[in-house]
Design a protein around this motif. Sequence first.
Motif, PDB file in Angstrom:
ATOM      1  N   SER A   1       3.801  17.468  -4.405  1.00 54.83           N
ATOM      2  CA  SER A   1       4.499  17.960  -5.593  1.00 54.83           C
ATOM      3  C   SER A   1       4.938  16.849  -6.531  1.00 54.83           C
ATOM      4  CB  SER A   1       5.714  18.786  -5.169  1.00 54.83           C
ATOM      5  OG  SER A   1       6.632  17.981  -4.444  1.00 54.83           O
ATOM      6  N   VAL A   2       4.960  15.591  -6.049  1.00 58.13           N
ATOM      7  CA  VAL A   2       5.424  14.490  -6.905  1.00 58.13           C
ATOM      8  C   VAL A   2       4.303  13.561  -7.311  1.00 58.13           C
ATOM      9  CG1 VAL A   2       7.669  14.604  -5.746  1.00 58.13           C
ATOM     10  CG2 VAL A   2       6.000  12.874  -5.037  1.00 58.13           C
ATOM     11  N   LYS A   3       3.097  13.805  -6.834  1.00 61.17           N
ATOM     12  CA  LYS A   3       1.970  12.932  -7.178  1.00 61.17           C
ATOM     13  C   LYS A   3       1.745  12.912  -8.684  1.00 61.17           C
ATOM     14  CE  LYS A   3      -1.560  12.122  -4.777  1.00 61.17           C
ATOM     15  NZ  LYS A   3      -2.870  12.160  -4.058  1.00 61.17           N
ATOM     16  N   GLY A   4       1.563  11.722  -9.198  1.00 62.83           N
ATOM     17  CA  GLY A   4       1.378  11.550 -10.631  1.00 62.83           C
ATOM     18  C   GLY A   4       2.666  11.452 -11.414  1.00 62.83           C
ATOM     19  N   ARG A   5       3.779  11.746 -10.769  1.00 60.67           N
ATOM     20  CA  ARG A   5       5.087  11.669 -11.440  1.00 60.67           C
ATOM     21  C   ARG A   5       5.983  10.597 -10.834  1.00 60.67           C
ATOM     22  NH1 ARG A   5       8.547  15.771 -11.160  1.00 60.67           N
ATOM     23  NH2 ARG A   5       7.787  16.564  -9.147  1.00 60.67           N
ATOM     24  N   PHE A   6       5.912  10.401  -9.543  1.00 59.77           N
ATOM     25  CA  PHE A   6       6.761   9.439  -8.846  1.00 59.77           C
ATOM     26  C   PHE A   6       5.923   8.238  -8.425  1.00 59.77           C
ATOM     27  CE2 PHE A   6      10.210  12.480  -7.005  1.00 59.77           C
ATOM     28  CZ  PHE A   6      10.410  13.005  -8.264  1.00 59.77           C
ATOM     29  N   THR A   7       6.523   7.060  -8.515  1.00 61.13           N
ATOM     30  CA  THR A   7       5.852   5.824  -8.137  1.00 61.13           C
ATOM     31  C   THR A   7       6.792   4.977  -7.296  1.00 61.13           C
ATOM     32  OG1 THR A   7       4.581   5.824 -10.195  1.00 61.13           O
ATOM     33  CG2 THR A   7       4.669   3.755  -8.971  1.00 61.13           C
ATOM     34  N   ILE A   8       6.271   4.468  -6.190  1.00 61.93           N
ATOM     35  CA  ILE A   8       7.058   3.575  -5.336  1.00 61.93           C
ATOM     36  C   ILE A   8       6.566   2.150  -5.541  1.00 61.93           C
ATOM     37  CG2 ILE A   8       7.706   3.003  -2.974  1.00 61.93           C
ATOM     38  CD1 ILE A   8       7.209   5.915  -2.220  1.00 61.93           C
ATOM     39  N   SER A   9       7.506   1.232  -5.623  1.00 58.76           N
ATOM     40  CA  SER A   9       7.158  -0.179  -5.757  1.00 58.76           C
ATOM     41  C   SER A   9       8.204  -1.010  -5.027  1.00 58.76           C
ATOM     42  CB  SER A   9       7.079  -0.590  -7.231  1.00 58.76           C
ATOM     43  OG  SER A   9       8.334  -0.420  -7.871  1.00 58.76           O
ATOM     44  N   ARG A  10       7.917  -2.287  -4.876  1.00 59.04           N
ATOM     45  CA  ARG A  10       8.898  -3.165  -4.246  1.00 59.04           C
ATOM     46  C   ARG A  10       8.882  -4.517  -4.919  1.00 59.04           C
ATOM     47  NH1 ARG A  10       7.388  -2.892   1.837  1.00 59.04           N
ATOM     48  NH2 ARG A  10       9.413  -3.911   2.022  1.00 59.04           N
ATOM     49  N   ASP A  11      10.045  -5.125  -4.958  1.00 53.91           N
ATOM     50  CA  ASP A  11      10.199  -6.481  -5.472  1.00 53.91           C
ATOM     51  C   ASP A  11      10.735  -7.318  -4.322  1.00 53.91           C
ATOM     52  OD1 ASP A  11      11.000  -8.877  -6.660  1.00 53.91           O
ATOM     53  OD2 ASP A  11      11.603  -7.900  -8.518  1.00 53.91           O
ATOM     54  N   LYS A  12       9.856  -8.066  -3.706  1.00 44.32           N
ATOM     55  CA  LYS A  12      10.257  -8.829  -2.530  1.00 44.32           C
ATOM     56  C   LYS A  12      11.235  -9.938  -2.884  1.00 44.32           C
ATOM     57  CE  LYS A  12       6.320  -7.712   0.388  1.00 44.32           C
ATOM     58  NZ  LYS A  12       5.214  -8.217   1.235  1.00 44.32           N
ATOM     59  N   SER A  13      11.170 -10.432  -4.102  1.00 44.24           N
ATOM     60  CA  SER A  13      12.116 -11.486  -4.493  1.00 44.24           C
ATOM     61  C   SER A  13      13.541 -10.953  -4.563  1.00 44.24           C
ATOM     62  CB  SER A  13      11.713 -12.095  -5.831  1.00 44.24           C
ATOM     63  OG  SER A  13      11.888 -11.164  -6.888  1.00 44.24           O
ATOM     64  N   LYS A  14      13.665  -9.634  -4.759  1.00 44.14           N
ATOM     65  CA  LYS A  14      14.989  -9.011  -4.838  1.00 44.14           C
ATOM     66  C   LYS A  14      15.311  -8.185  -3.594  1.00 44.14           C
ATOM     67  CE  LYS A  14      14.987  -8.760  -9.904  1.00 44.14           C
ATOM     68  NZ  LYS A  14      15.099  -7.885 -11.090  1.00 44.14           N
ATOM     69  N   ASN A  15      14.402  -8.183  -2.622  1.00 39.21           N
ATOM     70  CA  ASN A  15      14.632  -7.418  -1.393  1.00 39.21           C
ATOM     71  C   ASN A  15      14.934  -5.957  -1.721  1.00 39.21           C
ATOM     72  OD1 ASN A  15      14.746  -7.528   1.478  1.00 39.21           O
ATOM     73  ND2 ASN A  15      16.981  -7.409   1.395  1.00 39.21           N
ATOM     74  N   THR A  16      14.170  -5.402  -2.641  1.00 41.04           N
ATOM     75  CA  THR A  16      14.463  -4.073  -3.154  1.00 41.04           C
ATOM     76  C   THR A  16      13.188  -3.246  -3.244  1.00 41.04           C
ATOM     77  OG1 THR A  16      16.304  -4.953  -4.478  1.00 41.04           O
ATOM     78  CG2 THR A  16      15.455  -2.794  -5.100  1.00 41.04           C
ATOM     79  N   VAL A  17      13.318  -1.979  -2.912  1.00 40.89           N
ATOM     80  CA  VAL A  17      12.242  -1.001  -3.089  1.00 40.89           C
ATOM     81  C   VAL A  17      12.708   0.020  -4.112  1.00 40.89           C
ATOM     82  CG1 VAL A  17      10.911   0.818  -1.972  1.00 40.89           C
ATOM     83  CG2 VAL A  17      11.291  -1.351  -0.796  1.00 40.89           C
ATOM     84  N   TYR A  18      11.793   0.437  -4.967  1.00 40.77           N
ATOM     85  CA  TYR A  18      12.129   1.350  -6.053  1.00 40.77           C
ATOM     86  C   TYR A  18      11.366   2.665  -5.925  1.00 40.77           C
ATOM     87  CZ  TYR A  18      13.732  -2.998  -8.211  1.00 40.77           C
ATOM     88  OH  TYR A  18      14.357  -4.195  -8.462  1.00 40.77           O
ATOM     89  N   LEU A  19      11.975   3.706  -6.454  1.00 42.39           N
ATOM     90  CA  LEU A  19      11.302   4.990  -6.637  1.00 42.39           C
ATOM     91  C   LEU A  19      11.468   5.360  -8.104  1.00 42.39           C
ATOM     92  CD1 LEU A  19       9.840   7.479  -5.475  1.00 42.39           C
ATOM     93  CD2 LEU A  19      12.091   8.497  -5.073  1.00 42.39           C
TER      94      LEU A  19
ATOM     95  N   SER B   1       0.846  -1.184   0.000  1.00 44.69           N
ATOM     96  CA  SER B   1       0.000   0.000   0.000  1.00 44.69           C
ATOM     97  C   SER B   1       0.886   1.240   0.000  1.00 44.69           C
ATOM     98  CB  SER B   1      -0.903  -0.009   1.232  1.00 44.69           C
ATOM     99  OG  SER B   1      -1.650   1.181   1.313  1.00 44.69           O
ATOM    100  N   ILE B   2       0.500   2.239  -0.774  1.00 46.58           N
ATOM    101  CA  ILE B   2       1.319   3.440  -0.928  1.00 46.58           C
ATOM    102  C   ILE B   2       0.728   4.592  -0.137  1.00 46.58           C
ATOM    103  CG2 ILE B   2       2.266   5.113  -2.559  1.00 46.58           C
ATOM    104  CD1 ILE B   2       3.374   2.298  -2.912  1.00 46.58           C
ATOM    105  N   THR B   3       1.597   5.314   0.546  1.00 47.67           N
ATOM    106  CA  THR B   3       1.225   6.559   1.214  1.00 47.67           C
ATOM    107  C   THR B   3       2.057   7.676   0.617  1.00 47.67           C
ATOM    108  OG1 THR B   3       0.717   5.401   3.275  1.00 47.67           O
ATOM    109  CG2 THR B   3       1.086   7.782   3.403  1.00 47.67           C
ATOM    110  N   ASP B   4       1.412   8.672   0.099  1.00 46.10           N
ATOM    111  CA  ASP B   4       2.105   9.825  -0.492  1.00 46.10           C
ATOM    112  C   ASP B   4       2.316  10.886   0.579  1.00 46.10           C
ATOM    113  OD1 ASP B   4       0.042   9.339  -3.361  1.00 46.10           O
ATOM    114  OD2 ASP B   4       2.165   8.825  -3.166  1.00 46.10           O
ATOM    115  N   TYR B   5       3.529  11.422   0.626  1.00 47.19           N
ATOM    116  CA  TYR B   5       3.812  12.501   1.567  1.00 47.19           C
ATOM    117  C   TYR B   5       3.991  13.846   0.865  1.00 47.19           C
ATOM    118  CZ  TYR B   5       4.770   8.697   4.865  1.00 47.19           C
ATOM    119  OH  TYR B   5       4.674   7.581   5.654  1.00 47.19           O
ATOM    120  N   ALA B   6       4.425  13.844  -0.371  1.00 42.84           N
ATOM    121  CA  ALA B   6       4.716  15.080  -1.085  1.00 42.84           C
ATOM    122  C   ALA B   6       3.735  15.246  -2.232  1.00 42.84           C
ATOM    123  CB  ALA B   6       6.146  15.064  -1.617  1.00 42.84           C
TER     124      ALA B   6
END
Length: 127
Positions: free
Chosen positions: A63-81, A56-61
């Motif tokens: 100014s970046v809504k609609g442009r920045f996306t957060i995701s995660r790949d649990k198989s790679k133990n990695t979170v992306y922006l 689940s995503i929570t946006d704090y800024a």
Amino acid sequence: QVQLVESGGGLVQPGGSLRLSCQTVGFRLNYYAIGWFRQAPGLEREGVGCISNSESITDYAQSVKGRFTISRDKSKNTVYLQMNSLKPEDTATYYCATYLYDSRCPPPDRLDEFTYWGQGTQVTVSS
């Protein structure tokens, strides 16, 4: 020892894209909420957004809504922006951090509760 490592920063022209990665050494970040933050020179650190254990995503800024996306790949133990349509005002050092109190993301008034931080990766948006 818990370490977070950000990567993927660089110099990009306005309108361009970058994808930042956050990985950990010493623990599995899959169980925790992970936040992204940024700090520009002379300014306070700003929360960008957060992804919970259940993605689940929570946006704090706003100014970046609609442009920045957060995701995660649990198989790679990695979170992306994923950052698209970058603007010069997005220039900053970007950090990821863990939230250990809950697998869900905290509200904006509790961003000081993020615990372990990476060293940051520089993003510069300039022509």
